[in-house]
Design an enzyme around this catalytic site. Structure first.
Site, short mmCIF file in Angstrom:
data_model
loop_
_atom_site.label_atom_id
_atom_site.label_comp_id
_atom_site.label_asym_id
_atom_site.label_seq_id
_atom_site.Cartn_x
_atom_site.Cartn_y
_atom_site.Cartn_z
N HIS A 267 1.00 -0.99 -0.45
CA HIS A 267 0.01 -0.18 -0.22
C HIS A 267 0.56 0.81 -0.05
O HIS A 267 0.12 2.14 0.05
CB HIS A 267 -0.90 -0.07 1.04
CG HIS A 267 -0.39 -0.33 2.69
ND1 HIS A 267 0.77 -1.30 2.74
CD2 HIS A 267 -0.16 0.88 3.57
CE1 HIS A 267 1.20 -1.02 4.17
NE2 HIS A 267 1.07 0.45 4.63
N CYS A 268 2.23 1.07 0.04
CA CYS A 268 2.82 2.66 0.63
C CYS A 268 3.70 2.20 -0.90
O CYS A 268 4.39 2.99 -1.88
CB CYS A 268 3.38 2.83 1.32
SG CYS A 268 3.07 2.78 3.23
N ILE A 269 4.42 1.48 -0.71
CA ILE A 269 5.76 1.69 -2.12
C ILE A 269 5.72 1.61 -3.49
O ILE A 269 5.93 2.56 -3.97
CB ILE A 269 7.10 0.24 -1.77
CG1 ILE A 269 7.22 0.24 -0.47
CG2 ILE A 269 8.23 1.15 -2.86
CD1 ILE A 269 8.60 -0.88 -0.40
N VAL A 271 3.06 3.09 -4.99
CA VAL A 271 1.84 3.83 -4.54
C VAL A 271 1.74 5.54 -4.17
O VAL A 271 1.78 6.19 -5.10
CB VAL A 271 0.62 4.01 -3.93
CG1 VAL A 271 -0.54 4.50 -3.83
CG2 VAL A 271 0.38 2.45 -4.53
N ASP A 272 3.24 5.58 -3.15
CA ASP A 272 3.32 6.55 -2.84
C ASP A 272 4.32 7.68 -4.04
O ASP A 272 4.30 8.79 -4.13
CB ASP A 272 4.34 6.92 -1.84
CG ASP A 272 3.68 6.33 -0.84
OD1 ASP A 272 2.23 5.79 -0.17
OD2 ASP A 272 4.09 6.39 0.48
#
Length: 427
Positions: A267-269, A271-272
């Site tokens: 959910h982070c790498i 997407v961010d």
């Protein structure tokens, strides 16, 4: 709002009880801070009340212990925030169409808060997002309440730094970056987070805090994507990329080890960086490193599939060969399949009308191209029945000795198998 650790502590409402919100609630409750957990997913609320966990790195006994503290309640009723002094938003911030920020969860949560916002409330966003979200998106919504920020209510941003499945670093020991719209807001954020975290890192603006989170994940995104490209080069040259990394790690300065794999998920790498890319375009700026890294990352599932097909050879038609995928989650020891490259590989192989099954102890069933698939049991007989076994996610509990012994052909994308064997192919 005055916080005195010995006498008065604020009631904290945490909105969103997922991979970020629930561990945060547990931390505050362990410090004897009263926590109201709020989530629109009633199934989660029911599971918590029955003492069940829906997260792999939180056990049922820990959920029971959370309620036993007497400091935690769980509900889907937003009006309960009236009895809280601090409100922390831990809701999803996915991508829309794989390119554009989707702040619908943040905006929905904020709009649900407005009718209940009152004097003295502190609101902090923890969700990963683009620089400017707190001031440009949240502040206008909360201003509809008629309250003045920095005087009547307080607003800040603190990026979550939770790494699901990581047991090496306790949440309270991970330095907590904090910010506020104004000095008064920052002071309120300090008072609340100081109750739970050992180290607070203040930055001057929410934009700086939002950008801090993006920098952390963009760095990993770029470096892991580079290692994936590097692994492709090594494979073409007949060089063991894992051996090269281990040798490079012996340099005592200037080198940080990153590792290749079937792609980048979670959910982070993945997407961010695209949040930053989207925001940078508003300033007529190009993010060339991010663009190239995304191109490389996006091609990894196809590259893995090409390696699988090449490894199986042409002893019989590809459509008659059976493939077993080990692990579907985006990382080891978590049950999260968001943006998982393993799941993308499964879907691509299935769409090619190949015979594909999977085993994942944390994902008993999954929907693939609109159909339900169930995890198969592992045994010497089942392993040997497949033409190729592909290790995509290196869960701790997998029976690696049995897999290595009975797989006819084993493609290891995670370098779990360190000893050379005839049936082994490495990424």
């Amino acid at each position: 709002m005055t916080v005195d650790k010995e006498n008065t502590t604020p009631v904290v409402a945490i909105i969103g009880l997922g991979y970020v919100g629930l561990p945060l609630a547990m931390l505050f409750a362990s410090k004897r801070v009263s926590v109201i957990g709020i989530d629109v997913d009633t199934e989660k609320i029911e599971m918590l009340h029955s003492g069940k966990s829906y997260l792999t790195d939180i056990h049922d006994r820990e959920v029971a212990a959370l309620f036993d503290t007497g400091c935690f309640s769980a509900t889907d009723d937003f009006s309960k925030i009236r009895s809280a002094e601090a409100i922390i938003l831990c809701v999803p911030t996915p991508l829309r169409d794989h390119s554009y920020p989707d702040l619908s969860y943040v905006q929905a949560a904020a709009n649900s808060l407005v009718p209940h916002l009152h004097d003295g409330h502190l609101v902090v966003l923890e969700s990963s997002t683009f620089p400017g979200t707190t001031e440009e998106v949240l502040l206008p919504i909360f201003s509809r309440s008629g309250l003045q920020v920095g005087k009547d209510f307080y607003l800040g941003y603190s990026p979550e730094r939770i790494d699901p499945g990581n047991k090496q670093h306790s949440l309270e020991d991970i330095p907590k970056v904090i910010s506020g719209i104004s000095p008064n807001c920052l002071q309120k954020v300090k008072e609340v987070y100081g109750l739970a975290f050992r180290h607070l890192i203040s930055v001057t603006t929410p934009k700086a805090a939002e950008m801090t989170k993006l920098l952390e994940n963009c760095q990993r995104f770029v470096n892991i994507s580079f290692m994936n490209e590097f692994a492709m080069i090594c494979a073409e040259m007949g060089i063991d990329v894992w051996e090269v990394i281990e040798a490079a790690k012996t340099k005592p300065y200037g080198f940080t080890a990153y590792y290749p794999g079937p792609g980048i998920g979670g959910h982070c790498i993945p997407v961010d960086p695209l949040y930053l890319q989207w925001k940078a375009k508003q300033y007529d700026m190009e993010t060339r490193f991010i663009h190239l890294s995304k191109v490389i990352n996006d091609q990894m599932p196809d590259y893995i599939i090409s390696r699988i097909i090449k490894a199986m050879g042409n002893k019989k038609p590809v459509t008659q060969q059976r493939i077993l995928l080990l692990g579907l989650t985006y990382k080891k020891d978590v049950n999260d399949t968001r943006e998982s490259p393993a799941l993308a590989i499964y879907e691509k192989l299935d769409s090619m009308e190949l015979s594909v099954c999977y085993h994942d102890p944390l994902v008993p069933q999954v929907k693939v191209n609109g159909r339900e698939a169930k995890s198969v049991e592992l045994s010497p007989e089942s392993l040997s029945a497949f033409d190729c076994v592909v290790l995509l996610t290196d869960h701790t509990g997998l029976p690696y000795e049995m897999i290595g012994k009975h797989a006819r052909l084993l493609f290891d994308t995670r370098r779990v198998f360190t000893e050379q064997q005839d049936n082994l192919i490495l990424l």
